[in-house]
Design an enzyme around this catalytic site. Structure first.
Site, PDB file in Angstrom:
ATOM      1  CG  ASP A 255      -3.089 -32.734   8.099  1.00  0.00           C
ATOM      2  OD1 ASP A 255      -2.581 -31.584   8.007  1.00  0.00           O
ATOM      3  OD2 ASP A 255      -3.617 -33.848   7.379  1.00  0.00           O
TER       4      ASP A 255
ATOM      5  CD1 TRP B 153      -8.739 -36.149   3.810  1.00  0.00           C
ATOM      6  CD2 TRP B 153      -6.924 -35.109   3.750  1.00  0.00           C
ATOM      7  NE1 TRP B 153      -9.284 -35.160   3.094  1.00  0.00           N
ATOM      8  CE2 TRP B 153      -8.205 -35.176   2.792  1.00  0.00           C
ATOM      9  CE3 TRP B 153      -5.889 -35.113   4.207  1.00  0.00           C
ATOM     10  CZ2 TRP B 153      -6.794 -33.657   2.494  1.00  0.00           C
ATOM     11  CZ3 TRP B 153      -5.159 -34.146   2.887  1.00  0.00           C
ATOM     12  CH2 TRP B 153      -5.726 -33.907   1.985  1.00  0.00           C
TER      13      TRP B 153
ATOM     14  CE  LYS C 117     -11.134 -27.794   6.775  1.00  0.00           C
ATOM     15  NZ  LYS C 117     -10.253 -28.228   5.487  1.00  0.00           N
TER      16      LYS C 117
END
Length: 399
Positions: free
Chosen positions: A234, A153, A270
């Protein structure tokens, strides 16, 4: 009447003079974010047939944002209560932090009970990464080098650099097979200086959708242990990847079990659909309760210097879902439904490509997991028949 060339030269002089006098005259236009820029172009498009395959945000069958029913119920409950709007402490809403930690590390996590784990509320996953990187910059006693997967990312790299940490990469994705380069992964870990910092994706790797298997995570943990690596996890997709929150947290919990002092950036954007609430958690495992107190004191200073204290509403929403057994059970069913639907979309895409006559092996579409899929196409191969499809240039598409 002044000669024409004198007038023109004077204009150029005053333009240069004005730019030098302006506080912002020398600022250059910054590049658009590669993902958010796609969304901006998507919103500007007027076509009713437009499709956004860039940003990682779940959509329902009608391509609309999805609010989870358990969140709607929690909001109604909170709206019926008399609640104040006082400042939270720097660490955030205490009960939220406790429940978020148990969700991440497991209901039987001894590290929570013995006080060696620090848990703070953060501004979603990005805010947690920021806190962790600032802590590393100021207080870590190992090399100030962060290793990220290739690819990763984009914000992992940018945020690390903004914290004045050196950034290097480790092998991860093999384009020829659209799968994990496990040998290269382990080889690079073994070459790292002792006590290096590694950012790992707990599950649903962004942007490839390629995850190590549990047995591969076991080997990665052992390799990191030998090199005294500091793992910074993460976790943006717990429960949202496979549909099983405990299964998705395997890598994190394995590292804890093996004795690593992990760091964790946790997001509820999410898996609870709370994208705009910016709610997450930052967790640091230390050697003991006394060490935790010292590290926490420094984290509070970092928080105070950036945003003073976190917001209330998102933390209250997540807490209500996590602390209410009925709502929590509903939530587990709901994020499993989302995960199952994404698996179904992957299977449909793979089958439809075959129906269209493609002879390419598309197994990687269903082998990968989560919101993102590395298509295996080059930018030259991807030539949409119209301008209504918006796709990131690193070839990942939303499944």
């Amino acid at each position: 009447m002044y000669p024409k060339h004198v007038v023109l030269n004077s204009c150029k002089y005053f333009q240069r003079f004005d730019r030098k006098m302006s506080a912002w005259g020398d600022v250059k236009m910054g590049p658009a974010d590669p993902i958010l820029g796609v969304s901006e172009a998507f919103r500007a498009c007027k076509s009713p047939k437009k499709v956004n395959l860039g940003i990682g945000a779940y959509r329902d069958e009608n391509n609309k944002p999805y609010v989870l029913p358990c969140v709607e119920k929690a909001e109604k409950i909170l709206h019926g209560m008399t609640l104040n709007k006082e400042y939270l402490p720097q660490g955030g809403l205490a009960d939220f932090c406790k429940h978020a930690a148990y969700f991440a590390f497991g209901d039987d996590a001894e590290i929570i009970k013995n006080g060696s784990l620090i848990s703070m509320q953060s501004l979603s996953g990005s805010g947690a990464l920021k806190l962790g990187l600032e802590l590393l910059k100021r207080h870590y006693n190992g090399p100030k080098v962060v290793y990220v997967s290739s690819p990763t990312w984009g914000n992992h790299i940018q945020m690390s650099k903004f914290a004045y940490l050196d950034v290097k990469t480790y092998k991860y994705y093999e384009p020829k097979t659209c799968s994990l380069d496990f040998k290269g992964f382990l080889d690079d870990i073994n070459k790292m200086p002792e006590k290096s910092i590694i950012i790992f994706h707990v599950c649903a790797h962004n942007p490839t959708g390629v995850d190590p298997s549990p047995s591969q995570w076991d080997e990665i943990s052992a390799a990191c242990k030998k090199k005294q690596i500091l793992p910074f996890f993460d976790m943006a997709y717990q429960g949202f990847a496979s549909g099983d929150a405990d299964n998705d947290a395997y890598s994190l919990r394995k590292f804890v079990k093996d004795g690593h002092l992990v760091m964790l950036a946790q997001s509820f954007a999410k898996n609870m659909g709370l994208y705009g609430e910016r709610i997450g958690g930052f967790h640091v495992l230390t050697e003991n309760k006394e060490q935790s107190k010292k590290v926490l004191s420094q984290l509070k200073i970092i928080v105070r210097s950036i945003y003073s204290n976190p917001p209330l509403s998102g933390a209250r929403l997540v807490l209500k879902v996590l602390e209410d057994p009925v709502l929590k059970n509903d939530w587990r069913k709901e994020f499993k439904q989302m995960a199952d639907r994404m698996k179904g979309v992957r299977a449909a895409l793979k089958n439809n490509l075959k129906k269209e006559g493609s002879t390419k092996n598309w197994d990687h579409i269903t082998n990968q997991i989560g919101m993102f899929c590395f298509s295996g196409l080059t930018p030259e191969q991807f030539t949409p028949s119209n301008k209504n499809m918006f796709l990131a240039q690193n070839k990942h598409i939303l499944a």
